[in-house]
Design a protein around this motif. Structure first.
Motif, PDB file in Angstrom:
ATOM      1  N   SER A  55       0.810  -1.225   0.000  1.00  0.00           N
ATOM      2  CA  SER A  55       0.000   0.000   0.000  1.00  0.00           C
ATOM      3  C   SER A  55       0.841   1.272   0.000  1.00  0.00           C
ATOM      4  O   SER A  55       2.068   1.248   0.076  1.00  0.00           O
ATOM      5  CB  SER A  55      -0.961   0.034   1.199  1.00  0.00           C
ATOM      6  OG  SER A  55      -0.299   0.449   2.378  1.00  0.00           O
ATOM      7  N   GLY A  56       0.139   2.406  -0.053  1.00  0.00           N
ATOM      8  CA  GLY A  56       0.792   3.709  -0.002  1.00  0.00           C
ATOM      9  C   GLY A  56       1.506   3.943   1.309  1.00  0.00           C
ATOM     10  O   GLY A  56       2.439   4.750   1.395  1.00  0.00           O
ATOM     11  N   ARG A 134      -4.482   4.158   5.445  1.00  0.00           N
ATOM     12  CA  ARG A 134      -3.606   4.145   4.258  1.00  0.00           C
ATOM     13  C   ARG A 134      -4.095   5.161   3.223  1.00  0.00           C
ATOM     14  O   ARG A 134      -3.299   5.874   2.597  1.00  0.00           O
ATOM     15  CB  ARG A 134      -3.596   2.750   3.643  1.00  0.00           C
ATOM     16  CG  ARG A 134      -2.994   1.667   4.513  1.00  0.00           C
ATOM     17  CD  ARG A 134      -3.066   0.321   3.798  1.00  0.00           C
ATOM     18  NE  ARG A 134      -2.466  -0.762   4.544  1.00  0.00           N
ATOM     19  CZ  ARG A 134      -3.149  -1.639   5.270  1.00  0.00           C
ATOM     20  NH1 ARG A 134      -4.476  -1.546   5.344  1.00  0.00           N
ATOM     21  NH2 ARG A 134      -2.529  -2.602   5.909  1.00  0.00           N
ATOM     22  N   LEU A 135      -5.399   5.194   3.040  1.00  0.00           N
ATOM     23  CA  LEU A 135      -5.990   6.104   2.060  1.00  0.00           C
ATOM     24  C   LEU A 135      -5.720   7.556   2.434  1.00  0.00           C
ATOM     25  O   LEU A 135      -5.375   8.377   1.576  1.00  0.00           O
ATOM     26  CB  LEU A 135      -7.493   5.848   1.974  1.00  0.00           C
ATOM     27  CG  LEU A 135      -8.296   6.622   0.927  1.00  0.00           C
ATOM     28  CD1 LEU A 135      -7.820   6.299  -0.472  1.00  0.00           C
ATOM     29  CD2 LEU A 135      -9.789   6.303   1.070  1.00  0.00           C
ATOM     30  N   VAL A 138      -2.126   8.865   1.482  1.00  0.00           N
ATOM     31  CA  VAL A 138      -1.905   9.163   0.065  1.00  0.00           C
ATOM     32  C   VAL A 138      -2.683  10.411  -0.353  1.00  0.00           C
ATOM     33  O   VAL A 138      -2.174  11.259  -1.100  1.00  0.00           O
ATOM     34  CB  VAL A 138      -2.304   7.960  -0.808  1.00  0.00           C
ATOM     35  CG1 VAL A 138      -2.115   8.277  -2.278  1.00  0.00           C
ATOM     36  CG2 VAL A 138      -1.466   6.746  -0.430  1.00  0.00           C
ATOM     37  N   LEU A 353      -1.707   3.284  -3.790  1.00  0.00           N
ATOM     38  CA  LEU A 353      -2.981   3.630  -3.149  1.00  0.00           C
ATOM     39  C   LEU A 353      -4.106   2.689  -3.551  1.00  0.00           C
ATOM     40  O   LEU A 353      -4.784   2.096  -2.708  1.00  0.00           O
ATOM     41  CB  LEU A 353      -3.367   5.069  -3.515  1.00  0.00           C
ATOM     42  CG  LEU A 353      -4.857   5.450  -3.341  1.00  0.00           C
ATOM     43  CD1 LEU A 353      -5.242   5.448  -1.862  1.00  0.00           C
ATOM     44  CD2 LEU A 353      -5.146   6.796  -3.975  1.00  0.00           C
TER      45      LEU A 353
END
Length: 508
Positions: A55-56, A134-135, A138, A353
């Protein structure tokens, strides 16, 4: 580079994803949305899952940790590697034997409906928090370095990104994501390799010379040998192993892709391949982190100690700005590297992302529809009605994602990879305990106590964590928080259980 050009690149990238989504979602059904009709290729799933598992957060936050902690995070990754073997040879055979669509239906067959619902709800809580964390990271970078210059605020950026994710996931589900994740993992890895290569070239270093210089600055330090510290290597390795078992083996998002493979042997190949690939890729990200700090110093950056609220705090200052942690990679990529590297960074970032966000949205939709609403069990519910319900749930989770992103913006502490591991420790512990209790004991839970125990254990762990210095004589709890939480939950389940193993055999 102009924000307009960067935005155009993002939109072109997204157009490619939409094209793949349109092609793969032709003649799609609820079955293809949930498990991809069980005909995914194992090697394709393994490669695509690299992007999902990293993930980012890995793309930005892991390199940022090197300035303060060296390769400390790789201790956790060694644990991840061990955990994948447990998932491959204990959990996957069980899931295939029972032909599960949602892995939490195992809990219903073994421990009853209350345990089943509780496990599913803890997954929904865990994955929602993890995915939105995580979202958020980013979106923060895209807003700061791309869209802010165009007058587009954070809130609008978040809405746009989630809208884009919705557009290519709402129809195809897993069948689409297996292919889009493969594309995005490819771009993410290319971005990683190119950025490492550029920095080595800019500093006139070979790979070996770069490694030597990082050693001289202490960036490659791996093992923490002080048992009192949260980063003690045995804690990190054991914690990492159980994090993988929980966040991969007991996570509907990750297992949804694995059980989309036609047979258990190929699914095990996927899991073991992923274990080696992930360890190698994270190692390169850590190497990138060391090189970023060397590059920053070549531009005039330096480490400084300052007192913040009575605590000695380390900063990495460059042109008067502290860019230590999550900020170092985007700051250097956009302001101190050529425009082509800025473009590559953006492509790598959004490639990191989307695999974590789109898979989470699909898995949460699947789990809520199957485990909580039970749409696959309702007699007389047509395919069209199931699809309508599924789409409504999908949109609802997108709104929930948005709310969580806004909340994380208010509590951002500057290094979110550690926050992610702490969140996992609290939320995945009860889920891990339920599965361990079901698989390794012959006792049955008292259903009325299950939700109470699964809530009480994390609360007790939180109290211990907050008072660790006073209660534990200076001992610092690290990634073993998950083990402590799961052990406490297991013990309480055992104490409240009764003799006799009740198995309904009802799975889905």
């Amino acid at each position: 580079m102009s924000p307009v050009i960067l935005l155009s690149i993002i939109l072109i990238y997204f157009a490619v994803l939409l094209g793949i989504a349109f092609y793969t979602s032709r003649n799609s059904s609820n079955e293809s949305f949930f498990i991809g009709n069980r005909n995914s290729k194992w090697w394709l799933v393994a490669f695509g899952m690299i992007g999902t598992s990293l993930s980012g957060m890995t793309f930005i936050s892991v390199p940022g940790t090197v300035g303060l902690k060296g390769f400390d995070y790789f201790q956790v990754v060694i644990g991840y590697w061990l955990g994948y073997f447990a998932v491959a040879f204990i959990l996957l055979p069980l899931y295939y034997k029972l032909k599960l669509t949602s892995i939490y239906t195992y809990l219903e067959g073994r421990l009853g409906g209350t345990a089943y619902k509780t496990g599913a709800l803890f997954f929904i809580l865990s994955r929602t928090l993890g995915a939105t964390l995580r979202l958020y990271l980013v979106i923060k970078v895209l807003e700061k370095f791309v869209l802010e210059g165009m007058g587009i605020p954070f809130e609008a950026t978040a809405i746009i990104i989630l809208g884009l994710i919705l557009l290519y996931t709402y129809r195809g589900g897993v069948k689409t994501i297996v292919w889009t994740d493969t594309l995005q993992t490819t771009f993410m890895l290319l971005a990683l390799i190119i950025c490492v290569g550029y920095i080595l070239h800019a500093l006139h270093l070979t790979t070996g010379a770069g490694w030597t210089m990082m050693q001289e600055h202490g960036y490659t330090k791996l093992l923490e040998t002080d048992p009192q510290k949260g980063g003690f290597f045995l804690k990190q390795i054991l914690g990492g192993a159980f994090i993988t078992i929980a966040m991969t083996g007991l996570d509907q998002e990750m297992m949804q892709k694995n059980i989309s493979v036609s047979n258990v042997k190929d699914s095990q190949k996927n899991m073991l391949t992923l274990s080696f690939l992930q360890a190698f890729v994270v190692f390169i990200f850590l190497m990138l982190g060391g090189l970023l700090y060397l590059y920053g110093m070549s531009k005039g950056g330096s480490f400084q100690h300052i007192m913040v609220n009575g605590k000695d705090t380390v900063q990495f200052l460059l042109d008067g700005k502290n860019i230590i942690g999550d900020n170092i990679f985007p700051e250097l990529a956009f302001h101190y590297m050529p425009p082509v590297i800025s473009v590559i960074f953006i492509i790598g970032l959004i490639s990191a992302l989307f695999p974590s966000a789109d898979g989470a949205l699909t898995a949460l939709t699947s789990s809520f529809c199957i485990d909580i609403l039970g749409i696959r069990r309702k007699q007389g519910m047509t395919e069209a009605q199931q699809k309508k319900t599924r789409m409504f749930v999908h949109y609802t989770f997108a709104v929930l994602f948005l709310i969580c992103v806004f909340i994380f913006r208010m509590v951002d502490n500057g290094s979110l990879i550690q926050t992610l591991l702490v969140v996992a420790g609290y939320t995945y512990g009860p889920l891990l305990a339920l599965f361990v209790f079901g698989i390794f004991t012959n006792r049955n839970v008292r259903k009325e106590f299950v939700p109470i125990i699964c809530i009480a254990a994390p609360v007790i762990c939180y109290m211990i964590k907050q008072n660790e210095a006073k209660w534990l004589g200076g001992y610092q709890i690290g990634t073993e928080l998950l083990i402590i939480n799961a052990s406490l939950t297991f013990l309480l389940l055992l104490l409240s259980s009764k003799r006799g193993r009740v198995e309904t055999g009802h799975v889905q």
